[in-house]
Design a protein around this motif. Structure first.
Motif, mmCIF file in Angstrom:
data_model
loop_
_atom_site.group_PDB
_atom_site.id
_atom_site.type_symbol
_atom_site.label_atom_id
_atom_site.label_comp_id
_atom_site.label_asym_id
_atom_site.label_seq_id
_atom_site.Cartn_x
_atom_site.Cartn_y
_atom_site.Cartn_z
ATOM 1 N N VAL A 33 3.241 2.259 18.753
ATOM 2 C CA VAL A 33 3.447 2.072 17.317
ATOM 3 C C VAL A 33 4.760 1.324 17.112
ATOM 4 N N VAL A 34 4.726 0.299 16.271
ATOM 5 C CA VAL A 34 5.926 -0.434 15.885
ATOM 6 C C VAL A 34 6.052 -0.307 14.372
ATOM 7 N N THR A 35 7.221 0.137 13.910
ATOM 8 C CA THR A 35 7.453 0.358 12.494
ATOM 9 C C THR A 35 8.745 -0.318 12.066
ATOM 10 N N ALA A 36 8.708 -0.911 10.894
ATOM 11 C CA ALA A 36 9.913 -1.489 10.300
ATOM 12 C C ALA A 36 9.958 -1.075 8.831
ATOM 13 N N SER A 37 11.136 -0.692 8.378
ATOM 14 C CA SER A 37 11.287 -0.314 6.974
ATOM 15 C C SER A 37 12.686 -0.684 6.514
ATOM 16 N N GLY A 38 12.821 -0.838 5.207
ATOM 17 C CA GLY A 38 14.121 -1.190 4.662
ATOM 18 C C GLY A 38 14.031 -1.434 3.169
ATOM 19 N N ALA A 39 15.148 -1.868 2.615
ATOM 20 C CA ALA A 39 15.212 -2.148 1.180
ATOM 21 C C ALA A 39 16.186 -3.289 0.940
ATOM 22 N N ASP A 41 17.667 -5.383 -2.636
ATOM 23 C CA ASP A 41 17.726 -5.657 -4.074
ATOM 24 C C ASP A 41 16.660 -4.916 -4.879
ATOM 25 N N GLY A 42 16.514 -3.627 -4.686
ATOM 26 C CA GLY A 42 15.576 -2.829 -5.459
ATOM 27 C C GLY A 42 14.137 -2.880 -4.966
ATOM 28 N N THR A 43 13.876 -3.560 -3.882
ATOM 29 C CA THR A 43 12.538 -3.628 -3.287
ATOM 30 C C THR A 43 12.579 -2.962 -1.920
ATOM 31 N N SER A 44 11.686 -1.990 -1.713
ATOM 32 C CA SER A 44 11.615 -1.310 -0.414
ATOM 33 C C SER A 44 10.279 -1.625 0.248
ATOM 34 N N TYR A 45 10.275 -1.581 1.560
ATOM 35 C CA TYR A 45 9.068 -1.909 2.310
ATOM 36 C C TYR A 45 8.952 -0.997 3.528
ATOM 37 N N ASN A 46 7.730 -0.845 3.970
ATOM 38 C CA ASN A 46 7.417 -0.081 5.183
ATOM 39 C C ASN A 46 6.228 -0.782 5.839
ATOM 40 N N ILE A 47 6.410 -1.228 7.071
ATOM 41 C CA ILE A 47 5.357 -1.928 7.808
ATOM 42 C C ILE A 47 5.161 -1.211 9.132
ATOM 43 N N SER A 71 3.406 -1.246 3.004
ATOM 44 C CA SER A 71 3.689 -0.675 1.692
ATOM 45 C C SER A 71 4.931 -1.349 1.131
ATOM 46 N N VAL A 72 4.850 -1.785 -0.135
ATOM 47 C CA VAL A 72 5.973 -2.440 -0.807
ATOM 48 C C VAL A 72 6.127 -1.801 -2.184
ATOM 49 N N LYS A 73 7.367 -1.512 -2.558
ATOM 50 C CA LYS A 73 7.661 -0.940 -3.878
ATOM 51 C C LYS A 73 8.878 -1.665 -4.433
ATOM 52 N N SER A 74 8.782 -2.073 -5.689
ATOM 53 C CA SER A 74 9.870 -2.832 -6.297
ATOM 54 C C SER A 74 10.175 -2.284 -7.688
ATOM 55 N N ASP A 75 11.457 -2.098 -7.961
ATOM 56 C CA ASP A 75 11.895 -1.651 -9.280
ATOM 57 C C ASP A 75 12.068 -2.860 -10.179
ATOM 58 N N GLY A 84 2.528 -1.407 -3.987
ATOM 59 C CA GLY A 84 1.170 -1.443 -3.456
ATOM 60 C C GLY A 84 1.150 -1.138 -1.969
ATOM 61 N N THR A 85 -0.004 -0.762 -1.520
ATOM 62 C CA THR A 85 -0.197 -0.418 -0.111
ATOM 63 C C THR A 85 -1.472 -1.068 0.393
ATOM 64 N N VAL A 86 -1.393 -1.608 1.598
ATOM 65 C CA VAL A 86 -2.562 -2.180 2.262
ATOM 66 C C VAL A 86 -2.598 -1.594 3.664
ATOM 67 N N SER A 87 -3.779 -1.148 4.084
ATOM 68 C CA SER A 87 -3.912 -0.609 5.441
ATOM 69 C C SER A 87 -5.295 -0.944 5.989
#
Length: 141
Positions: A33-39, A41-47, A71-75, A84-87
């Motif tokens: 499993v390879v995972t990357a996440s971060g934020a 300027d008010g946008t967070s992501y998880n891949i 998964s991406v979330k933005s304020d 939104g989330t795509v899987s």
């Protein structure tokens, strides 16, 4: 020639084959499993991307799976958040799925131990007798 008859006991012309040992293995399951996440300027992501490889106990069986998740979330402003989330998953199963009369696993327990796995010429080729239909008592093999 002895290596070609590794699981037969005694004289290769008169084998005592353990067919379960010939058809089975001790599998090693692998999962990556390879995972990357971060934020930013008010946008967070998880891949996440994953791979699962599970060989079966019987040599011709197993299970493989590949999956991904984004998964991406933005304020937007102080009171609105958009995301939104795509899987997705792709999997494949191989080998005998049921213990019925047509199953390779079922046939494995009906094969005679006196049938050798390899030809007697020492080439290491499989004899093919076990499932060739050459036995009059078990013509469906």
């Amino acid at each position: 020639m002895i290596d070609a008859y590794r699981n037969n006991q005694g004289n290769p012309a008169f084998p005592n084959t353990n067919w379960f040992d010939e058809a089975s293995r001790t599998p090693i399951v692998q999962r990556h499993v390879v995972t990357a996440s971060g934020a930013v300027d008010g946008t967070s992501y998880n891949i996440s991307v994953g791979n699962w490889d599970q060989p079966g106990i019987i040599r011709s069986s197993g299970f493989k799976k590949n999956n991904f998740f984004i998964s991406v979330k933005s304020d937007i402003g102080e009171k609105l958040t958009v995301g939104g989330t795509v899987s997705g998953v792709a999997s494949k199963t191989s080998g005998p799925q049921q213990a019925g009369t047509e199953s390779g696993l079922f046939n494995l327990f009906r094969v005679r131990p006196t049938w050798g796995v390899y030809t007697l010429d020492g080439t290491g080729h499989y004899s093919g007798k076990a499932f060739s239909g050459t036995d009059t008592e078990f013509p469906w093999f």
